[in-house]
Design an enzyme around this catalytic site. Structure first.
Site, PDB file in Angstrom:
ATOM      1  N   LYS A  22       0.835  -1.208   0.000  1.00 36.52           N
ATOM      2  CA  LYS A  22       0.000   0.000   0.000  1.00 36.52           C
ATOM      3  C   LYS A  22       0.869   1.257   0.000  1.00 36.52           C
ATOM      4  O   LYS A  22       0.637   2.177  -0.791  1.00 36.52           O
ATOM      5  CB  LYS A  22      -0.892   0.015   1.251  1.00 36.52           C
ATOM      6  CG  LYS A  22      -1.550   1.355   1.530  1.00 36.52           C
ATOM      7  CD  LYS A  22      -2.423   1.315   2.752  1.00 36.52           C
ATOM      8  CE  LYS A  22      -1.757   1.591   4.066  1.00 36.52           C
ATOM      9  NZ  LYS A  22      -1.480   3.006   4.368  1.00 36.52           N
ATOM     10  N   ASN A  23       1.858   1.277   0.886  1.00 33.18           N
ATOM     11  CA  ASN A  23       2.620   2.514   1.061  1.00 33.18           C
ATOM     12  C   ASN A  23       3.664   2.752  -0.028  1.00 33.18           C
ATOM     13  O   ASN A  23       4.323   3.800  -0.042  1.00 33.18           O
ATOM     14  CB  ASN A  23       3.244   2.556   2.455  1.00 33.18           C
ATOM     15  CG  ASN A  23       2.173   2.737   3.524  1.00 33.18           C
ATOM     16  OD1 ASN A  23       1.026   3.073   3.207  1.00 33.18           O
ATOM     17  ND2 ASN A  23       2.529   2.514   4.769  1.00 33.18           N
ATOM     18  N   ARG A  93      -4.745  10.746   4.199  1.00 33.13           N
ATOM     19  CA  ARG A  93      -3.573  11.613   4.298  1.00 33.13           C
ATOM     20  C   ARG A  93      -2.696  11.519   3.045  1.00 33.13           C
ATOM     21  O   ARG A  93      -2.154  12.518   2.580  1.00 33.13           O
ATOM     22  CB  ARG A  93      -2.762  11.223   5.532  1.00 33.13           C
ATOM     23  CG  ARG A  93      -1.525  12.063   5.706  1.00 33.13           C
ATOM     24  CD  ARG A  93      -0.841  11.781   7.019  1.00 33.13           C
ATOM     25  NE  ARG A  93       0.482  12.346   7.066  1.00 33.13           N
ATOM     26  CZ  ARG A  93       0.779  13.560   7.497  1.00 33.13           C
ATOM     27  NH1 ARG A  93      -0.180  14.348   7.922  1.00 33.13           N
ATOM     28  NH2 ARG A  93       2.015  13.993   7.501  1.00 33.13           N
ATOM     29  N   CYS A 117      -5.532   8.374   9.369  1.00 31.46           N
ATOM     30  CA  CYS A 117      -5.697   7.656  10.640  1.00 31.46           C
ATOM     31  C   CYS A 117      -5.552   8.604  11.828  1.00 31.46           C
ATOM     32  O   CYS A 117      -4.822   9.590  11.757  1.00 31.46           O
ATOM     33  CB  CYS A 117      -4.629   6.585  10.783  1.00 31.46           C
ATOM     34  SG  CYS A 117      -4.831   5.201   9.678  1.00 31.46           S
ATOM     35  N   ARG A 122       0.201  14.721  13.143  1.00 36.81           N
ATOM     36  CA  ARG A 122       0.722  14.514  11.798  1.00 36.81           C
ATOM     37  C   ARG A 122       0.793  15.778  10.952  1.00 36.81           C
ATOM     38  O   ARG A 122       0.072  15.948   9.971  1.00 36.81           O
ATOM     39  CB  ARG A 122      -0.089  13.431  11.080  1.00 36.81           C
ATOM     40  CG  ARG A 122      -0.059  12.122  11.824  1.00 36.81           C
ATOM     41  CD  ARG A 122      -0.755  11.019  11.097  1.00 36.81           C
ATOM     42  NE  ARG A 122       0.049  10.430  10.036  1.00 36.81           N
ATOM     43  CZ  ARG A 122      -0.360   9.437   9.272  1.00 36.81           C
ATOM     44  NH1 ARG A 122      -1.553   8.929   9.435  1.00 36.81           N
ATOM     45  NH2 ARG A 122       0.424   8.937   8.341  1.00 36.81           N
ATOM     46  N   PRO A 123       1.658  16.698  11.320  1.00 36.49           N
ATOM     47  CA  PRO A 123       1.797  17.938  10.552  1.00 36.49           C
ATOM     48  C   PRO A 123       2.427  17.696   9.180  1.00 36.49           C
ATOM     49  O   PRO A 123       2.901  16.598   8.893  1.00 36.49           O
ATOM     50  CB  PRO A 123       2.724  18.777  11.425  1.00 36.49           C
ATOM     51  CG  PRO A 123       3.461  17.819  12.265  1.00 36.49           C
ATOM     52  CD  PRO A 123       2.588  16.623  12.441  1.00 36.49           C
ATOM     53  N   ASP A 125       4.619  20.217   7.923  1.00 35.21           N
ATOM     54  CA  ASP A 125       5.598  21.313   7.824  1.00 35.21           C
ATOM     55  C   ASP A 125       6.823  20.923   6.991  1.00 35.21           C
ATOM     56  O   ASP A 125       7.373  21.749   6.247  1.00 35.21           O
ATOM     57  CB  ASP A 125       6.025  21.763   9.227  1.00 35.21           C
ATOM     58  CG  ASP A 125       6.512  20.600  10.082  1.00 35.21           C
ATOM     59  OD1 ASP A 125       5.829  19.556  10.104  1.00 35.21           O
ATOM     60  OD2 ASP A 125       7.575  20.722  10.709  1.00 35.21           O
ATOM     61  N   LEU A 126       7.250  19.679   7.084  1.00 35.49           N
ATOM     62  CA  LEU A 126       8.471  19.284   6.367  1.00 35.49           C
ATOM     63  C   LEU A 126       8.248  19.217   4.857  1.00 35.49           C
ATOM     64  O   LEU A 126       9.136  19.534   4.070  1.00 35.49           O
ATOM     65  CB  LEU A 126       8.988  17.941   6.901  1.00 35.49           C
ATOM     66  CG  LEU A 126       9.379  17.949   8.385  1.00 35.49           C
ATOM     67  CD1 LEU A 126       9.683  16.541   8.884  1.00 35.49           C
ATOM     68  CD2 LEU A 126      10.601  18.854   8.607  1.00 35.49           C
ATOM     69  N   ASP A 305       4.345   0.693  11.996  1.00 33.71           N
ATOM     70  CA  ASP A 305       3.162   0.035  11.423  1.00 33.71           C
ATOM     71  C   ASP A 305       3.019  -1.422  11.868  1.00 33.71           C
ATOM     72  O   ASP A 305       2.037  -2.074  11.508  1.00 33.71           O
ATOM     73  CB  ASP A 305       3.196   0.109   9.886  1.00 33.71           C
ATOM     74  CG  ASP A 305       2.958   1.524   9.387  1.00 33.71           C
ATOM     75  OD1 ASP A 305       2.475   2.360  10.165  1.00 33.71           O
ATOM     76  OD2 ASP A 305       3.261   1.793   8.205  1.00 33.71           O
ATOM     77  N   VAL A 327       7.807   7.153  16.803  1.00 30.23           N
ATOM     78  CA  VAL A 327       7.537   7.789  15.504  1.00 30.23           C
ATOM     79  C   VAL A 327       6.282   8.665  15.562  1.00 30.23           C
ATOM     80  O   VAL A 327       6.290   9.806  15.104  1.00 30.23           O
ATOM     81  CB  VAL A 327       7.423   6.724  14.382  1.00 30.23           C
ATOM     82  CG1 VAL A 327       7.072   7.375  13.045  1.00 30.23           C
ATOM     83  CG2 VAL A 327       8.725   5.938  14.263  1.00 30.23           C
ATOM     84  N   ARG A 397      -8.889  -0.202   4.250  1.00 32.43           N
ATOM     85  CA  ARG A 397      -7.989   0.783   3.653  1.00 32.43           C
ATOM     86  C   ARG A 397      -6.637   0.157   3.341  1.00 32.43           C
ATOM     87  O   ARG A 397      -5.947   0.609   2.436  1.00 32.43           O
ATOM     88  CB  ARG A 397      -7.766   1.956   4.617  1.00 32.43           C
ATOM     89  CG  ARG A 397      -8.978   2.858   4.761  1.00 32.43           C
ATOM     90  CD  ARG A 397      -8.634   4.031   5.638  1.00 32.43           C
ATOM     91  NE  ARG A 397      -7.306   4.503   5.282  1.00 32.43           N
ATOM     92  CZ  ARG A 397      -6.444   5.055   6.126  1.00 32.43           C
ATOM     93  NH1 ARG A 397      -6.773   5.217   7.374  1.00 32.43           N
ATOM     94  NH2 ARG A 397      -5.272   5.459   5.708  1.00 32.43           N
TER      95      ARG A 397
END
Ligand code: EPU
Length: 418
Positions: A22-23, A93, A117, A122-123, A125-126, A305, A327, A397
């Site tokens: 998935k990722n 996301r 999720c 979970r910003p 900014d990066l 995960d 994390v 998902r």
């Protein structure tokens, strides 16, 4: 409302074939926006998140069609929008990953803040820091985030944390930037390597993916490609834990063993026999598995995960186990649900201390996120009675054919509409 029901099951036995990751699939699907010719992707997992990403691509003007099960053909030669719809963005996301490609291709992109999720704030900014460094102007307006640039120019970008999504987004944005972009303290996950391999097939010039420094030399244009998505190491790890928790013997097929080193090591530490084949791993659960400690870290450390699934296992291991989550700031939502099943878990800040018990019991529980849902399925395999899992859209998902795969190994699992 649909639920997944799991009954106490016999030890799992047999072979399970792992689907595409998935990722890896999600960023690669986003990256198809960069290509101007036909792209064919194989081993695309059949998941809600993948369907959503395909809808996002279609809403931007890409043509997406299934050539056969798990094989997608995508053509993005005629992108006609730079904005993604709120309804789509808010559900996932990863839809934010279209920002980098759209910025590179069209010089502008506008999206609402991503959903996903419930595992912390979970910003982004990066991601934005990277776009800015490449010369984009960022605007934030009523929850919409825009990035605009007449032209992107390569730069050296240091990530304060090796964020997977930021590394991917910046890598994609930089493919056609003028000169060279260097991402320092980049994420090193296998999915980053798969994305880089895919982008290079399209004609990009990326070196160093899989290390902490990635160098991207801008090219004029990207074309088409044929690419096979790597196997899902988290799905594989989930079935490896399923073998362990159920006292079973399972061959997990279609894996890249090196991606699973921490999972293999921790199952061995618990007392399982883990036999590695060329592209398969057999897990045999021995009697009296013992408590273990895990600490989640960016790759190649223990994956966040897999944290919830291991916690499900720890609930019945002999002795006291511990989990430290470094994390994500809030990834212990499954603790409350496991407690409902009789698990003895205490949280202290970013750590959970799990006292193994002889028996857990089925209960009504909610999947708070994708991996939390998987943990409940695993716990359900050994819990007395029935475990009734709600909010299962989270599970859909990220797990392709979960009931079928577990049933084929002898698990008693089914879906019921209430
Ligand atoms: N972070 C920031 N600023 C940013 C981006 C991230 O502070 O701009 C922080 C996050 O808040 C978090 C940490 O960095 O605390 C890690 O986030 P990262 O960006 O690495 O994660 P992600 O790209 O949002 C991907 C996976 C997740 C997986 C993480 C970590 C995809 C689509 N998602 O998310 O997968 O947990 O990397 O490995 O690739 C899942 O599959 O269940 C899942 C949640």
């Amino acid at each position: 409302m649909e639920k997944i029901l799991v009954e106490k099951s016999p030890p799992l036995k047999g072979t399970v074939r792992i689907s595409g990751a998935k990722n890896a699939a999600l960023p690669i699907l986003a990256a198809t926006l960069l290509g101007t010719e036909d792209i064919v992707l194989e081993d695309v997992p059949n998941l809600k998140d993948v369907q959503l990403m395909c809808e996002v691509l279609e809403s931007l003007g890409s043509k997406v069609e299934y050539l056969e099960d798990n094989v997608l053909k995508i053509n993005s030669s005629n992108i006609n929008s730079y904005e993604t719809k709120y309804e789509l963005m808010s559900k996932m996301r990863a839809s934010f990953l279209v920002m980098g490609p759209l910025l590179a291709r069209l010089g502008k992109t506008k999206n609402s803040m991503p959903g996903g999720c419930a595992i912390g704030s979970r910003p982004i900014d990066l991601h934005l820091k990277g776009f800015k460094a490449l010369g984009a102007e960022i605007s934030v307006d009523h929850g919409d985030i825009g990035a605009y640039a007449d032209k992107l120019v390569g730069d050296i970008i240091y990530l304060d944390f090796p964020s997977v999504g930021a590394t991917e987004n910046i890598m994609m944005a930089a493919t056609m930037a003028e000169g060279e972009t260097v991402i320092d303290n980049a994420a090193m996950e296998p999915e980053i390597v798969d994305l880089s391999n895919f982008l290079n097939k399209l004609g990009a010039d990326i070196k160093g993916a899989g290390t902490s420094t990635i160098k991207i030399k801008g090219v004029k244009k990207l074309g088409g490609a044929h690419h096979q998505i790597i196997p899902d190491r988290i799905e594989a790890g989930t079935f490896m834990v399923a073998a362990a928790i159920s006292g079973g013997n399972v061959l997990v097929d279609n894996v890249i063993n090196s991606h699973l080193k921490p999972v293999i090591a921790k199952l061995r530490e618990a007392g399982c026999t883990v036999e590695e084949g060329e592209d398969s791993i057999r897990v045999i659960a021995n009697n009296n598995l013992k408590a273990i400690d895990i600490k989640t870290l960016p790759y190649p450390g223990f994956p966040t995960d897999m944290q919830a699934q291991f916690m499900a296992l720890m609930t019945i291991l002999e002795g006291t186990s511990s989990v430290m989550e470094t994390v994500f700031e809030n990834r212990f939502m499954h603790v409350e649900e496991l407690r409902k099943m009789g698990a003895q878990i205490r949280i202290e800040g970013r750590s959970a201390i799990i006292q193994g018990v002889d028996e857990i019991k089925g209960a009504k529980a909610e999947a708070s996120d994708l991996r939390a849902g998987a943990a409940l399925v695993l716990a359900g395999l050994v819990a007395d009675g029935t475990t009734e899992i709600g909010n299962i859209y989270h599970i859909d998902r990220g797990y392709d054919g979960i009931e079928e795969k577990f049933s084929n190994l002898g698990a008693i699992i089914y879906r019921k509409t209430f």
